[in-house]
Design a protein around this motif. Structure first.
Motif, short mmCIF file in Angstrom:
data_model
loop_
_atom_site.label_atom_id
_atom_site.label_comp_id
_atom_site.label_asym_id
_atom_site.label_seq_id
_atom_site.Cartn_x
_atom_site.Cartn_y
_atom_site.Cartn_z
N MET A 179 -11.27 -18.95 7.22
CA MET A 179 -11.37 -20.10 6.32
C MET A 179 -11.62 -19.68 4.88
O MET A 179 -11.13 -20.29 3.94
CB MET A 179 -12.51 -21.01 6.78
N MET A 180 -12.41 -18.61 4.71
CA MET A 180 -12.68 -18.07 3.38
C MET A 180 -12.46 -16.57 3.41
O MET A 180 -12.56 -15.93 4.46
CB MET A 180 -14.11 -18.41 2.94
N ALA A 181 -12.15 -16.00 2.27
CA ALA A 181 -11.65 -14.63 2.21
C ALA A 181 -12.76 -13.58 2.14
O ALA A 181 -13.88 -13.86 1.72
CB ALA A 181 -10.74 -14.47 1.00
N ALA A 182 -12.39 -12.37 2.57
CA ALA A 182 -13.22 -11.20 2.29
C ALA A 182 -13.11 -10.89 0.81
O ALA A 182 -12.03 -11.04 0.22
CB ALA A 182 -12.75 -10.01 3.12
N CYS A 183 -14.21 -10.47 0.21
CA CYS A 183 -14.25 -10.26 -1.24
C CYS A 183 -14.70 -8.84 -1.57
O CYS A 183 -15.87 -8.51 -1.38
CB CYS A 183 -15.20 -11.26 -1.89
N ASP A 184 -13.79 -8.03 -2.05
CA ASP A 184 -14.11 -6.69 -2.53
C ASP A 184 -13.92 -6.65 -4.04
O ASP A 184 -13.15 -7.43 -4.60
CB ASP A 184 -13.22 -5.65 -1.85
N SER A 185 -14.62 -5.74 -4.69
CA SER A 185 -14.51 -5.65 -6.15
C SER A 185 -14.50 -4.19 -6.59
O SER A 185 -14.87 -3.29 -5.81
CB SER A 185 -15.67 -6.39 -6.83
N PHE A 186 -14.10 -3.96 -7.81
CA PHE A 186 -14.03 -2.59 -8.31
C PHE A 186 -14.28 -2.54 -9.81
O PHE A 186 -14.01 -3.49 -10.55
CB PHE A 186 -12.66 -1.97 -8.00
N ASP A 187 -14.84 -1.42 -10.22
CA ASP A 187 -15.04 -1.09 -11.64
C ASP A 187 -14.48 0.31 -11.86
O ASP A 187 -14.94 1.27 -11.23
CB ASP A 187 -16.52 -1.14 -12.02
N ILE A 188 -13.51 0.43 -12.75
CA ILE A 188 -12.84 1.70 -13.00
C ILE A 188 -13.07 2.12 -14.45
O ILE A 188 -12.95 1.29 -15.37
CB ILE A 188 -11.32 1.59 -12.77
N THR A 189 -13.39 3.38 -14.66
CA THR A 189 -13.40 3.95 -16.01
C THR A 189 -12.31 5.01 -16.10
O THR A 189 -12.33 5.99 -15.34
CB THR A 189 -14.76 4.58 -16.35
N ILE A 190 -11.35 4.78 -16.97
CA ILE A 190 -10.26 5.73 -17.18
C ILE A 190 -10.66 6.69 -18.28
O ILE A 190 -11.07 6.26 -19.38
CB ILE A 190 -8.96 5.00 -17.56
N GLN A 191 -10.58 7.97 -18.01
CA GLN A 191 -10.89 8.98 -19.02
C GLN A 191 -9.60 9.60 -19.54
O GLN A 191 -8.90 10.33 -18.82
CB GLN A 191 -11.79 10.08 -18.44
N GLY A 192 -9.24 9.26 -20.78
CA GLY A 192 -8.08 9.85 -21.42
C GLY A 192 -8.51 10.89 -22.43
O GLY A 192 -9.47 11.65 -22.21
N ARG A 193 -7.83 10.89 -23.57
CA ARG A 193 -8.27 11.74 -24.69
C ARG A 193 -7.99 10.98 -25.97
O ARG A 193 -6.84 10.69 -26.30
CB ARG A 193 -7.54 13.08 -24.69
N GLU A 269 -7.05 -1.71 0.25
CA GLU A 269 -7.91 -0.64 -0.27
C GLU A 269 -7.17 0.70 -0.29
O GLU A 269 -7.22 1.45 -1.28
CB GLU A 269 -9.17 -0.52 0.57
N GLN A 270 -6.47 0.99 0.80
CA GLN A 270 -5.73 2.25 0.89
C GLN A 270 -4.66 2.34 -0.20
O GLN A 270 -4.55 3.36 -0.91
CB GLN A 270 -5.07 2.34 2.26
N GLU A 271 -3.88 1.28 -0.35
CA GLU A 271 -2.80 1.28 -1.35
C GLU A 271 -3.36 1.23 -2.77
O GLU A 271 -2.77 1.79 -3.71
CB GLU A 271 -1.87 0.10 -1.10
N PHE A 272 -4.48 0.56 -2.94
CA PHE A 272 -5.14 0.52 -4.25
C PHE A 272 -5.45 1.93 -4.74
O PHE A 272 -5.12 2.30 -5.88
CB PHE A 272 -6.42 -0.30 -4.14
N TYR A 273 -6.06 2.74 -3.88
CA TYR A 273 -6.40 4.11 -4.27
C TYR A 273 -5.16 4.95 -4.50
O TYR A 273 -5.12 5.81 -5.40
CB TYR A 273 -7.28 4.76 -3.19
N ARG A 274 -4.12 4.72 -3.70
CA ARG A 274 -2.89 5.50 -3.87
C ARG A 274 -2.25 5.23 -5.23
O ARG A 274 -1.84 6.16 -5.94
CB ARG A 274 -1.91 5.15 -2.75
N VAL A 275 -2.20 3.95 -5.62
CA VAL A 275 -1.63 3.59 -6.91
C VAL A 275 -2.51 4.10 -8.05
O VAL A 275 -2.01 4.61 -9.07
CB VAL A 275 -1.45 2.06 -7.02
N LEU A 276 -3.82 3.97 -7.90
CA LEU A 276 -4.74 4.45 -8.93
C LEU A 276 -4.56 5.94 -9.17
O LEU A 276 -4.41 6.39 -10.32
CB LEU A 276 -6.17 4.13 -8.51
N GLU A 277 -4.58 6.72 -8.10
CA GLU A 277 -4.47 8.17 -8.25
C GLU A 277 -3.09 8.57 -8.77
O GLU A 277 -2.97 9.47 -9.61
CB GLU A 277 -4.74 8.83 -6.90
#
Length: 387
Positions: A179-193, A269-277
């Protein structure tokens, strides 16, 4: 026994409690005064309770004169970090904090239900466990810690409801299964130059990398999740604050993922990490991440949900019992349903103007609380004789 008539006799106190709580909101995990208010209410009645359950939770127990089942009813009581902008006498007195989701109404409803059950205890079967839960709005929530502290010990079934500003008074929304969804969240810090805006070839632009990441992540739902399933991925924050001639050294992104099934949740979650990396490799950048597994999906049990549907159809105060479409909103009531049979349903409380939950102008039609109380009472009492 006409439970709605019993509730109607308590109408003014029901409203008074809700408005007091609306004027004195407290944020998640900070609800000490609200918990004391609940305790004082039960103290005056003489109802036994346990305080500090899993944190600020309060659990009252009412035992009928006759043997029977143990039925739990749950209401949450935390508020949100939102400024109340309504022009009403019961406006929040706490700057930047308000009950913008109806938890004040949930608490008032359950307190009056408790009062009526206490008055009827000599003619009731079974035991009634009234779970007043803190911290529904903020992960990890209060349900999990209250369960760990024994609030469901011996419980046979649990019922809960949410007042809804999106549905008319008298309407009850139910649904078997998710009836209601599972809720996951994320905070990402990208380190460039970082570097000078005039010399981009010497930099790894965190804004460009972050922008590419946002676009790549948007393909997960459309190209990785089956069209038969449902998922949401939303980026809610993207911050890289620099002068106009400075290329960003870092960028911070935050967002949420919503799913209904554990299979889709794991896939996202699995695909999220794959795209991020992959995005970081493509830009020769690095990252840090805080991926938070939030509340699981609210999955209602069939027998108990259809039982509540039938209860709704018996009550004169319910004008429409309808099967809801699932919502991507989250609720830590999900944890209770992982331990005991039960169901979570919506009770209409449309205030007369269109305003969503979690909005500075949020309000409810307080008649919705009477319907919610009647539903919980009827379900709790009738379940004693249900097969």
């Amino acid at each position: 026994m006409n439970v709605y008539e019993l509730v109607a006799k308590q109408k003014q106190q029901l409203i008074d409690i809700r408005r007091y709580l609306h004027m004195h909101p407290e944020l998640s995990f900070q609800e000490q005064n609200t918990a004391k208010y609940i305790q004082a209410f039960y103290d005056e009645l003489g109802v036994p309770y346990r305080a500090n359950v899993g944190g600020n939770g309060v659990v009252a127990t009412i035992t009928g004169a006759l043997p029977g089942k143990t039925v739990a009813l749950r209401a949450d009581f935390d508020a949100l970090p939102i400024q109340d902008e309504k022009d009403v006498p019961y406006k929040s007195t706490i700057p930047g904090v308000m009950h913008a989701c109806g938890h004040d109404g949930h608490t008032a409803t359950l307190l009056i239900v408790g009062k009526i059950l206490w008055q009827l205890r000599d003619e009731l079967r079974g035991t009634y466990v009234l779970i007043h839960q803190h911290a529904e709005e903020l992960d990890p929530g209060g349900a999990k810690s209250m369960i760990e502290d024994g609030c469901l010990d011996g419980v046979d079934v649990i019922f809960g409801t949410h007042l809804s500003s999106n549905h008319d008074v008298g309407h009850i929304g139910y649904r078997v299964g998710p009836m209601m969804a599972a809720c996951d969240s994320f905070d990402i810090t990208i380190q460039g130059r970082g570097g000078h805006g005039a010399h981009p070839h010497q930099t790894k632009d965190a804004v460009v990398i972050g922008s590419q990441l946002v676009l790549n992540l948007q393909q997960l739902v459309s190209r990785r999740v089956s069209p038969i399933e449902s998922a949401v991925l939303s980026i809610g924050g993207f911050v890289a604050d620099n002068a106009s001639n400075v290329i960003a050294d870092t960028a911070k992104l935050s967002g949420t993922i919503r799913t209904f099934t554990e299979e889709t949740r794991e896939l996202m979650e699995q695909e999220f990490y794959r795209v991020l990396e992959g995005t970081m490799i493509a830009h020769d950048a690095s990252y840090t991440i805080d991926f938070i597994k939030g509340y699981p999906a609210v999955v209602n049990h069939e027998h108990e949900t259809l039982f509540v549907r039938d209860v709704a159809k018996q009550l004169d105060c319910v004008t429409n019992a309808f099967e809801m479409v699932p919502t991507m909103g989250g609720e830590d009531f999900a944890y209770y349903l992982q331990h005991v049979p039960g169901t979570f349903f919506y009770t209409g409380a449309y205030p007369g103007y269109d305003v969503p939950h979690h909005h500075p102008m949020f309000d409810i039609d307080e008649r919705g609380m009477e319907v919610a109380a009647a539903m919980l009472l009827q379900a709790a009492i009738e379940y004693q004789s249900a097969s």
